[in-house]
Design an enzyme around this catalytic site. Structure first.
Site, mmCIF file in Angstrom:
data_model
loop_
_atom_site.group_PDB
_atom_site.id
_atom_site.type_symbol
_atom_site.label_atom_id
_atom_site.label_comp_id
_atom_site.label_asym_id
_atom_site.label_seq_id
_atom_site.Cartn_x
_atom_site.Cartn_y
_atom_site.Cartn_z
ATOM 1 N N GLU A 222 37.367 53.277 46.318
ATOM 2 C CA GLU A 222 36.194 52.902 45.523
ATOM 3 C C GLU A 222 34.983 52.904 46.435
ATOM 4 O O GLU A 222 35.103 52.728 47.654
ATOM 5 C CB GLU A 222 36.358 51.492 44.952
ATOM 6 N N GLU B 273 43.065 49.218 43.484
ATOM 7 C CA GLU B 273 42.620 48.353 44.586
ATOM 8 C C GLU B 273 43.444 47.079 44.484
ATOM 9 O O GLU B 273 43.261 46.300 43.551
ATOM 10 C CB GLU B 273 41.121 48.044 44.448
ATOM 11 N N ASN C 1 38.634 37.029 40.559
ATOM 12 C CA ASN C 1 38.098 36.367 41.759
ATOM 13 C C ASN C 1 36.614 36.663 41.997
ATOM 14 O O ASN C 1 35.856 35.772 42.367
ATOM 15 C CB ASN C 1 38.943 36.714 42.982
ATOM 16 N N CYS D 160 40.469 39.482 48.126
ATOM 17 C CA CYS D 160 41.489 40.436 48.588
ATOM 18 C C CYS D 160 41.357 40.655 50.095
ATOM 19 O O CYS D 160 42.363 40.791 50.795
ATOM 20 C CB CYS D 160 41.381 41.745 47.827
HETATM 21 P P1 NAD Z 1 46.264 40.627 38.179
HETATM 22 O O1 NAD Z 1 46.995 41.816 38.655
HETATM 23 O O2 NAD Z 1 47.033 39.501 37.592
HETATM 24 O O3 NAD Z 1 45.214 41.020 37.025
HETATM 25 C C1 NAD Z 1 44.186 41.971 37.248
HETATM 26 C C2 NAD Z 1 43.754 42.537 35.918
HETATM 27 O O4 NAD Z 1 44.819 43.305 35.367
HETATM 28 C C3 NAD Z 1 43.378 41.520 34.843
HETATM 29 O O5 NAD Z 1 42.256 42.010 34.128
HETATM 30 C C4 NAD Z 1 44.609 41.490 33.958
HETATM 31 O O6 NAD Z 1 44.356 41.084 32.632
HETATM 32 C C5 NAD Z 1 45.040 42.943 33.996
HETATM 33 N N1 NAD Z 1 46.444 43.189 33.691
HETATM 34 C C6 NAD Z 1 47.492 42.356 33.827
HETATM 35 N N2 NAD Z 1 48.643 42.976 33.461
HETATM 36 C C7 NAD Z 1 48.292 44.234 33.099
HETATM 37 C C8 NAD Z 1 49.041 45.379 32.660
HETATM 38 N N3 NAD Z 1 50.373 45.342 32.530
HETATM 39 N N4 NAD Z 1 48.370 46.511 32.397
HETATM 40 C C9 NAD Z 1 47.024 46.583 32.553
HETATM 41 N N5 NAD Z 1 46.267 45.538 32.964
HETATM 42 C C10 NAD Z 1 46.893 44.384 33.239
HETATM 43 O O7 NAD Z 1 45.361 40.179 39.405
HETATM 44 P P2 NAD Z 1 44.476 38.877 39.534
HETATM 45 O O8 NAD Z 1 45.410 37.714 39.647
HETATM 46 O O9 NAD Z 1 43.420 38.884 38.468
HETATM 47 O O10 NAD Z 1 43.742 39.123 40.923
HETATM 48 C C11 NAD Z 1 44.283 38.715 42.143
HETATM 49 C C12 NAD Z 1 44.857 39.873 42.914
HETATM 50 O O11 NAD Z 1 43.918 40.943 42.949
HETATM 51 C C13 NAD Z 1 45.149 39.543 44.375
HETATM 52 O O12 NAD Z 1 46.381 40.097 44.751
HETATM 53 C C14 NAD Z 1 44.020 40.222 45.130
HETATM 54 O O13 NAD Z 1 44.311 40.531 46.466
HETATM 55 C C15 NAD Z 1 43.787 41.424 44.287
HETATM 56 N N6 NAD Z 1 42.437 41.928 44.481
HETATM 57 C C16 NAD Z 1 42.279 43.129 45.095
HETATM 58 C C17 NAD Z 1 41.006 43.609 45.335
HETATM 59 C C18 NAD Z 1 40.803 44.940 46.010
HETATM 60 O O14 NAD Z 1 39.702 45.464 45.930
HETATM 61 N N7 NAD Z 1 41.768 45.508 46.693
HETATM 62 C C19 NAD Z 1 39.894 42.868 44.941
HETATM 63 C C20 NAD Z 1 40.092 41.650 44.304
HETATM 64 C C21 NAD Z 1 41.377 41.193 44.071
#
Ligand code: NAD
Length: 498
Positions: free
Chosen positions: A478, A260, A164, A294
Site C-alpha cells: 500500500e 496488510e 485501530n 500493527c
Molecule cells: P480483523 O481481521 O478482525 O478485522 C479487520 C476487518 O476485516 C474488519 O473490518 C472486519 O469486519 C473484517 N472481516 C472480518 N472477517 C472477515 C471476513 N471473513 N471477510 C471479510 N472481512 C472480514 O482485524 P482487527 O481486529 O480489526 O485489526 C487488528 C489486526 O489488524 C491486528 O492483527 C493488526 O496487526 C492488524 N493491522 C494491520 C495493519 C497493517 O497495515 N499491516 C494495520 C492495522 C492493523
C-alpha cells in the site's frame, strides 16, 4: 459541530451538514437507512454510541451496481481532476478534523491528541498520494516503435478497514483507489463504523455518485463483499487469520487482493545508546494507541550489558504514562478498543502469570468481575501498560502479537544471535535498530526480514513510501507509487511509428 457539505456535483440527497448523531450507509450518493441497526459502546465508559446500519445483501448488490456504473466515467476523468477532487476532500476533512477527532475518541477510545494526530495523518495520506507522479512508463522509444506500459484502473474495489486507526487506514485506501480511477466501497470494522461513515458522507461533495460508498454492517458483510462477482479488488487491513479467509474468498472470482496484516515488530537496542532517551522513545512506540498498532514495537531486545539499567528506565517511563478516558487531560494510554480484544490481552496476562514470567511493571486491568482493578478507572476496557522482564523466547508474549499494552524486554549478547531471534517470527512488518553506529545499523537493517526498518525511530510511516509486510504480515503493498499501481492492471501497448 455542524459543517457544510452541500450537494456535490452528484446532486443527491446528502445531508446539508455532518452532525455526528445520525449514521447511515452511503449508496449511490444517498444516505440509506436499514431496518435493523446496532451500536457499539464507548470503550472508556461503556455508554452506547449512536445506532449504525446493518447492511443487507440487497444493499451490497445496490452498492456494487452503483460502483460499476460510476467506475467507467470516473476512469475516463483526467488524472489531474481526480487528484484535485482527492485534495479538495482532504481540505474538507481538515476543516472538520475536530468533530471527527471527538467522535474517534468516543468510538475507538484513543486519547484526543492521538485522535487529532490520526486526523492529520488521514488528510496527509490523501494530499500526498494525490501529488505522486503516476506517468506511463516508456519501455522503448525508437525509430520503429514506442512501447509503453500504462496502468488501467481495475474497476470496483472494496476497502476493508480495521478498528485501530479507522480514519487514517480508510484514507490510505480511498486515496490510491480514487486517484487511479476506481470506484471504492469502504467497509468499516463493526467495532468502529462511525467516523468511516461520516468520512464517506463528507466525500460525496467531491466525487460523482457511486464513486465512493460506505456500508456498515455486522460480521456477514465482509464475506458478502469478498464473494461478490462485481468486485474486482479487495484491499484488506486486519489480522493475519482474517486475511487468509479474505484471500480464500477472493480466489473464487480471481479478485486482486492486497493484504496488510499483523505484525510482531522487534526493536534492537545496542549498548551505545543514550539509555534514558531510548527507553522513553521505545516505551512510547510500544504503548501508543494502547499498543494497538500493527507496527507498534512488540519485542524489545536490549544488549545484556545495559539490560538492567534500560529496564529500570523503561519501567520509570511506563509508570509515568497516564491511563484513562481519551477525553481526559494528559492521558497517554486509553482503553483497549473492544471486549473481545480486552479478553485477548487478559489472556496474555494470565499466560504470563501462569508461566511465572516476571512482570516488571503493570499487569492490572479494569475489574470486569474477576480481575484486579486499575485504581480510579471507570468501567471501560482498561489495561495498565505492562512490562515483562526477559521471558523465554518461546513464551506467548514473544511469539504472538498481543495488540495491547503489554511488551516484553529481552536480553541479547551477539549481533548474529539477535538478528536470528528478531527474524524468528511469522510476522515481518516493521523493525527498528537503536544505536549511534550508523554503519552497524545499516548492516543489521539489511538482514532483518521486515517491510519497514527504522534506525533510532519506529512507526515513522509515510504516504509516499511503499508499505508492505514480509512473510505472514501481508501480500502486496500500500501507499507510494506501488500503492497506486496496486489498484490497476498494467497494460503494455506496442505502437509502430510508421
Ligand atoms: P480483523 O481481521 O478482525 O478485522 C479487520 C476487518 O476485516 C474488519 O473490518 C472486519 O469486519 C473484517 N472481516 C472480518 N472477517 C472477515 C471476513 N471473513 N471477510 C471479510 N472481512 C472480514 O482485524 P482487527 O481486529 O480489526 O485489526 C487488528 C489486526 O489488524 C491486528 O492483527 C493488526 O496487526 C492488524 N493491522 C494491520 C495493519 C497493517 O497495515 N499491516 C494495520 C492495522 C492493523
Amino acid at each position: 459541530m455542524a459543517i457544510d457539505t452541500k450537494n456535490g456535483s452528484n446532486g443527491t440527497a446528502v445531508h446539508a451538514s455532518l452532525d455526528f448523531t445520525t449514521f447511515r450507509n452511503i449508496i449511490n450518493g444517498k444516505l440509506v437507512s436499514t431496518t435493523q441497526t446496532r451500536h457499539t459502546p464507548n470503550p472508556s465508559t461503556l455508554e452506547p454510541n449512536p445506532e449504525v446500519p446493518i447492511a443487507t445483501p440487497q444493499d451490497v448488490d445496490d452498492a456494487v451496481a452503483s460502483a460499476r456504473a460510476a467506475a467507467k466515467g470516473w476512469a475516463a476523468t483526467p488524472l489531474a481532476e481526480r487528484q484535485k477532487a482527492v485534495t479538495d476532500f482532504a481540505a474538507a476533512l481538515r476543516d472538520n478534523a475536530d468533530a471527527f477527532a471527538q467522535m474517534l475518541v468516543r468510538e475507538q477510545g484513543k486519547p484526543l491528541a492521538v485522535a487529532q494526530d490520526e486526523l492529520n495523518r488521514a488528510a496527509q495520506w490523501l494530499e500526498v498520494q494525490a501529488r505522486l507522479p503516476f506517468p506511463e512508463e516508456i519501455v522503448e522509444d525508437s525509430a520503429e516503435r514506442v512501447v509503453k506500459t500504462r496502468y488501467v484502473p481495475v474497476g470496483v474495489a472494496v476497502g476493508i478497514v480495521p478498528w485501530n486507526y479507522p480514519v487514517m487506514l480508510a484514507c490510505g485506501k480511498i486515496a490510491p483507489a480514487l486517484i487511479t480511477g476506481n470506484a471504492l466501497i469502504v467497509k468499516p470494522s463493526p467495532f468502529t463504523p462511525y467516523c468511516n461513515l461520516k468520512l464517506v458522507e463528507l466525500a460525496q461533495a467531491f466525487f460523482p455518485s457511486g464513486v465512493i460508498q460506505a456500508l456498515s454492517g455486522d460480521d456477514n458483510l465482509g464475506p458478502w463483499l469478498t464473494a461478490n462477482e462485481g468486485v474486482d479488488k479487495v484491499s484488506f487491513t486486519g489480522s493475519t487469520a482474517t486475511g487468509k479467509l479474505v484471500m480464500q474468498s477472493c480466489a473464487k472470482t480471481l479478485k486482486r487482493v492486497t493484504l496488510e496484516l499483523g505484525g510482531n515488530d522487534p526493536a534492537i537496542i545496542f549498548p551505545d545508546v543514550d539509555i534514558a532517551d531510548t527507553a522513553a522513545k521505545t516505551a512510547q512506540f510500544a504503548f501508543l494507541n494502547s499498543g494497538q498498532i500493527c507496527v507498534a514495537i512488540k519485542r524489545i531486545y536490549v544488549h545484556s550489558s545495559i539490560y538492567r539499567e534500560f529496564l529500570e528506565a523503561f519501567v520509570a517511563v511506563t509508570k509515568s504514562l497516564q491511563v484513562g478516558d481519551g477525553l481526559s487531560e494528559g492521558v497517554f494510554v486509553g482503553p483497549v478498543q473492544n471486549k473481545m480484544q480486552y479478553d485477548r490481552v487478559r489472556g496474555f496476562l494470565d499466560n504470563i502469570q501462569a508461566t511465572k514470567a516476571t512482570i516488571a511493571y503493570g499487569g492490572a486491568t479494569t475489574d470486569h468481575g474477576d480481575a484486579p482493578a486499575v485504581q480510579g478507572l471507570g468501567k471501560g476496557y482498561f489495561v495498565q501498560p505492562t512490562v515483562v522482564d526477559n521471558p523465554p523466547d518461546t513464551s506467548r508474549i514473544v511469539v504472538e502479537e498481543p495488540f495491547g499494552p503489554v511488551v516484553p524486554l529481552l536480553k541479547w549478547d551477539t549481533e548474529e544471535e539477535v538478528i536470528a531471534r528478531a527474524n524468528n517470527s511469522d510476522a515481518g512488518l516493521g523493525a527498528s535498530i537503536w544505536t549511534k553506529d550508523l554503519q552497524c545499523a545499516e548492516r543489521v537493517a539489511a538482514q532483518l526480514q521486515a517491510g519497514s526498518v527504522w534506525v533510532n525511530s519506529h512507526l515513522d510511516l509515510r504516504p509516499d513510501a511503499t508499505f508492505a509486510g514480509h512473510k505472514k504480515s501481508g501480500i502486496g503493498a500500500e501507499w507510494g507509487v506501488e500503492g497506486l499501481r496496486s489498484y490497476c492492471n498494467p497494460q503494455t501497448i506496442t505502437l509502430p511509428k510508421a
